[in-house]
Enzyme design. Structure first.
Site, PDB file in Angstrom:
ATOM      1  N   GLU A 263      23.857  76.129  35.091  1.00 55.79           N
ATOM      2  CA  GLU A 263      23.082  76.258  36.293  1.00 55.79           C
ATOM      3  C   GLU A 263      22.583  77.519  36.486  1.00 55.79           C
ATOM      4  OE1 GLU A 263      27.133  74.080  37.542  1.00 55.79           O
ATOM      5  OE2 GLU A 263      26.455  75.334  35.967  1.00 55.79           O
ATOM      6  N   CYS A 292      28.013  80.054  40.196  1.00 53.56           N
ATOM      7  CA  CYS A 292      26.966  79.433  40.143  1.00 53.56           C
ATOM      8  C   CYS A 292      26.390  78.932  41.478  1.00 53.56           C
ATOM      9  CB  CYS A 292      26.804  78.246  38.936  1.00 53.56           C
ATOM     10  SG  CYS A 292      26.999  78.790  37.286  1.00 53.56           S
TER      11      CYS A 292
END
Length: 332
Positions: A263, A292
């Site tokens: 991510e 993230c």
């Protein structure tokens, strides 16, 4: 789609196969697999030997072995026709796929005998009585590895009578094929993007876990990322990350990890190329960690779709809920 053909000798399977090949279907025959095995043994190919070797292969390697060999060569983007299906286990394996249909062909015995006699293939019977007698051995058996044409015919999805002319047969095929070919299964948009994320994950160089994410806006992928060491650094699997290469226990020595998450890389790749991710959806193979999660929130991503749960993730989930991020799990 995969269209399987079953039927007694002379019922028209070869003609249907040729018809389909002219319309873009790739042809496979279970009988040809047996013929190839007989050739490797240096033996004469005849009807009796075909039955014997076919039964032998199914008994030794499993009732569906001939289908298993063929399926290994197939791609989902093409149409296929498989001829000479004669065992219910072959159908069971094929019916595990949503794109399979079994078509049975039927014709009067006298008509079939005449067709086989004219074809002159592999010591064909010389009389109708002999033809029917030989055929009776293929119809049923107590041995699950043997040919069982009656049980196979009972599993057919579509039955086509072929007592008439070629033109009549072609007309009947047109009537049944168009509806069948139009009902193929397409993935949903969620499945489509998540499967792409899973492919992206195969590019990961992380020794611990392969993770990836794709960022989507208006059904268009605007960025992808997979986990691994930073741009220009030695790859993790080449010794680039001390934590992964020391086989640290899960949840320990995190300060030594040099790998960026999927991510994280998807978001930073978008930034690197000057692409806004505001209002987008991120598809990720694992639910985001807390780091993230903070990047997802602050970058303006509004929805997270994940495939598998990431360990020790309660805090990240709570934070996304607090900040109004839509979170959905999609297991594919």
């Amino acid at each position: 789609m995969i269209l399987g053909l079953t039927g007694k000798n002379g019922s028209g399977k070869t003609e249907v196969s040729e018809y389909l090949q002219k319309r873009g279907f790739e042809y496979h025959s279970l009988s040809d697999e047996i013929r190839e095995e007989i050739r490797r043994r240096g033996q004469e190919i005849n009807r009796e030997r075909l039955i014997e070797v076919g039964n032998e292969l199914r008994a030794k390697y499993g009732p569906a072995v001939l289908v298993e060999r063929i399926l290994q060569t197939m791609e989902r983007s093409r149409h296929y026709v498989i001829d000479s299906i004669r065992n219910p286990s072959e159908i069971d394996l094929l019916k595990s796929r949503a794109d399979f249909t079994l078509l049975a062909l039927e014709a009067d015995p006298a008509i079939r005998f005449d067709r086989c006699r004219k074809r002159g293939r592999e010591n064909a019977a010389s009389t109708l009585e002999q033809f029917i007698e030989e055929e009776a051995r293929e119809l049923s058996s107590d041995n699950p590895a043997d040919q069982q044409l009656i049980a196979t015919r009972q599993r057919a999805d579509v039955v086509v009578n072929n007592d008439g002319t070629l033109e009549e047969l072609h007309h009947r095929l047109e009537e049944v094929l168009v509806p069948l070919m139009s009902r193929f299964v397409r993935p949903t948009w969620d499945e489509y993007f998540m499967n792409i994320a899973k492919v992206v994950a195969t590019r990961s160089n992380c020794m611990k876990r392969q993770v990836a994410a794709v960022i989507v806006k208006d059904r268009r992928i605007i960025s992808t990322g997979y986990n691994g060491t930073p741009r220009g650094a030695k790859n993790c699997n080449e010794g680039g990350c001390p934590r992964c290469n020391s086989l640290a226990e899960s949840g320990t020595a995190l300060e030594e990890c040099l790998c960026s998450h999927g991510e994280e890389n998807a978001i930073t790749q978008a930034a690197y190329h000057g692409i806004s991710v505001k209002g987008s959806t991120i598809y990720t193979t694992y639910s985001p960690c807390i780091l993230c999660t903070k990047m997802i929130i602050n970058s303006g991503i509004v929805e997270v779709v994940y495939n598998q749960d990431y360990p020790l993730n309660e805090q990240a989930m709570a934070l996304m809920k607090e900040c109004g991020i839509v979170v959905r799990r999609l297991k594919v």
